[in-house]
Motif scaffolding. Sequence first.
Motif, PDB file in Angstrom:
ATOM      1  N   TYR A  49       0.681  -1.212   0.000  1.00 12.92           N
ATOM      2  CA  TYR A  49      -0.155  -0.032  -0.141  1.00 12.92           C
ATOM      3  C   TYR A  49       0.701   1.175   0.080  1.00 12.92           C
ATOM      4  N   PHE A  50       2.126   1.230   0.062  1.00  9.09           N
ATOM      5  CA  PHE A  50       3.047   2.084  -0.300  1.00  9.09           C
ATOM      6  C   PHE A  50       2.740   2.851  -1.659  1.00  9.09           C
ATOM      7  N   ALA A  51       2.448   1.803  -2.547  1.00  7.68           N
ATOM      8  CA  ALA A  51       2.327   2.282  -3.938  1.00  7.68           C
ATOM      9  C   ALA A  51       1.206   3.168  -4.164  1.00  7.68           C
ATOM     10  N   ILE A  52       0.134   3.418  -3.140  1.00  6.79           N
ATOM     11  CA  ILE A  52      -1.162   4.286  -3.379  1.00  6.79           C
ATOM     12  C   ILE A  52      -0.686   5.804  -3.275  1.00  6.79           C
ATOM     13  N   PRO A  53      -0.133   6.157  -2.079  1.00  7.03           N
ATOM     14  CA  PRO A  53       0.335   7.407  -2.350  1.00  7.03           C
ATOM     15  C   PRO A  53       1.667   7.875  -2.992  1.00  7.03           C
ATOM     16  N   VAL A  54       2.453   6.971  -2.968  1.00  9.32           N
ATOM     17  CA  VAL A  54       3.589   6.963  -3.970  1.00  9.32           C
ATOM     18  C   VAL A  54       3.312   7.105  -5.593  1.00  9.32           C
ATOM     19  N   GLY A  55       2.402   6.305  -5.930  1.00 10.95           N
ATOM     20  CA  GLY A  55       2.071   6.226  -7.122  1.00 10.95           C
ATOM     21  C   GLY A  55       1.158   7.318  -7.431  1.00 10.95           C
ATOM     22  N   SER A  56       0.280   7.687  -6.697  1.00 13.12           N
ATOM     23  CA  SER A  56      -0.700   9.119  -6.953  1.00 13.12           C
ATOM     24  C   SER A  56       0.303  10.161  -6.891  1.00 13.12           C
ATOM     25  N   GLY A  57       1.160  10.344  -6.247  1.00 13.93           N
ATOM     26  CA  GLY A  57       2.323  11.537  -6.481  1.00 13.93           C
ATOM     27  C   GLY A  57       3.122  11.367  -7.640  1.00 13.93           C
ATOM     28  N   LEU A  58       3.742  10.131  -7.805  1.00  7.73           N
ATOM     29  CA  LEU A  58       4.262  10.224  -9.278  1.00  7.73           C
ATOM     30  C   LEU A  58       3.303  10.406 -10.521  1.00  7.73           C
TER      31      LEU A  58
END
Length: 507
Positions: free
Chosen positions: A176-185
Amino acid sequence: MSLSDPVGDTTHFLSDDSEGEEPGVRPGQEEESPSGVSVNRARLTVAVLFYINLLNYMDRFTVAGVLPDIENYFGISDGNSGLLQTVFVCSYMLLAPCFGYLGDRYNRKWIMLVGISFWSLVTLASSYTPKNSFWALLLTRGLVGVGEASYSTIAPTIIADLYVKEKRTVMLSVFYFAIPVGSGLGYIVGSSVDKLAGDWHWALRVTPGLGLLAVLMLLFVVKEPKRGGVEARPEHQLQRTSWLADMKSLSRNWSFMLSTFGFTAVAFVTGSLALWAPTFLYRAGIFTGEKPPCVSANCDNSDSLYFGIVTCVTGVLGVTSGMLVSRSLRKRTQRADPLVCAAGLLLSAPFLFLAIVFAQSSTVATYVFIFLGETFLSMNWAIVADILLYVVVPTRRSTAAAFQIVLSHCLGDAGSPYLIGVVSRISIMDSYLWQFRSLQVSLMLCSFVAVVGGGFFLATALFIEGDRNRADNYSPSGEEGYSTDDEPIVVPRSGRSTKVPVSSVLI
């Protein structure tokens, strides 16, 4: 064998065990866990799932990163802009139950392969939308939800079948790190590619190429684990029930239902901020005189870049702090998870409100409050998923995940971007001042919803212990439709254990 029957000995192309082998140690091979997947392969699987989840959220928020350009290109209002997110989320949530049903019964790897391939092709097609065809962009964004629904409902259940207890929490946090990090990317890539290419269409052509790599990694790296194999009651000891029976059981699971309503509040707030925060910050810059109005083909998307960086950093901090605080509190109380979720939402509400208020006077203060608000908001992501996995039995997890997606998105981010856009259109004057003011007032709704969501998580804490114990000690005979007289027992036969109904022994 019917879909509702327990797993048998026969297999087929789409069956759960099409890749599974009996665990054992062969010369030159690593010992496999009860899941049928080796330790190293399990770690690689989580890494691949993280990468795909990262791409999913990059794609979702690339559009938000170039939203001013899209509005200027098509000549549309805030209400129509909000439809881009609403159409996607509606498609995503309506198809989630279908993939949840399939994910509980068929090979999850192949379902994800087909879905991700379809998602990549449709995303690429959306980048070729002509100027007079806004409807085509809406259509393709809706179809993108088809592919993403096939992944988001299934991936967490694979992690659940690879790890248990503390390791599961850690791996879910990584996922779930991917949710905020992917959103930011998504914001960063969208605004940067738009600036370099001078055309927002190119921003939508980044993730499809990366999606092809994801398909190859999924095909050659990921192995389908055995459902419930690492838990005390593996799947072959459980009986699959009908979809209606599954839904009836889930509706009686108060921890699952209340945490889902709490997560709905998270989806409402994040959905609203994801689409409108960069545009709001841009209009605030116009209001304070720091930025010129957008009258050319390429608007100033620097706020999308900065907001993307903030989202990445706060996501990592939020998910990490949520995991660490929850693990620490679990030593004192089993209610730690819902209490941490409640604290995250309740603490985020005032900071988000202050960020909206201070936007008219101080850009620095606005970003500081957004940083704090998003950090607390991000504490929920991994914990909510962990709650679902330990209060629901293995054979119902994909269905439960799909139901949570439907409810949280239906009442959350499916309508919140459109609602914020519609409220923003209600202004007495058509000027840059009122464009900023109206959007400012409409975004204040997020703080109110965050407080309500915190209340739902506090209510979850009242039921979490009992529901978790029931899931750990689940027995089909204890549910409606099963007779306690038919509880399986073990009868030796030629040195092997065989399960037969009690009634057949007593006759």
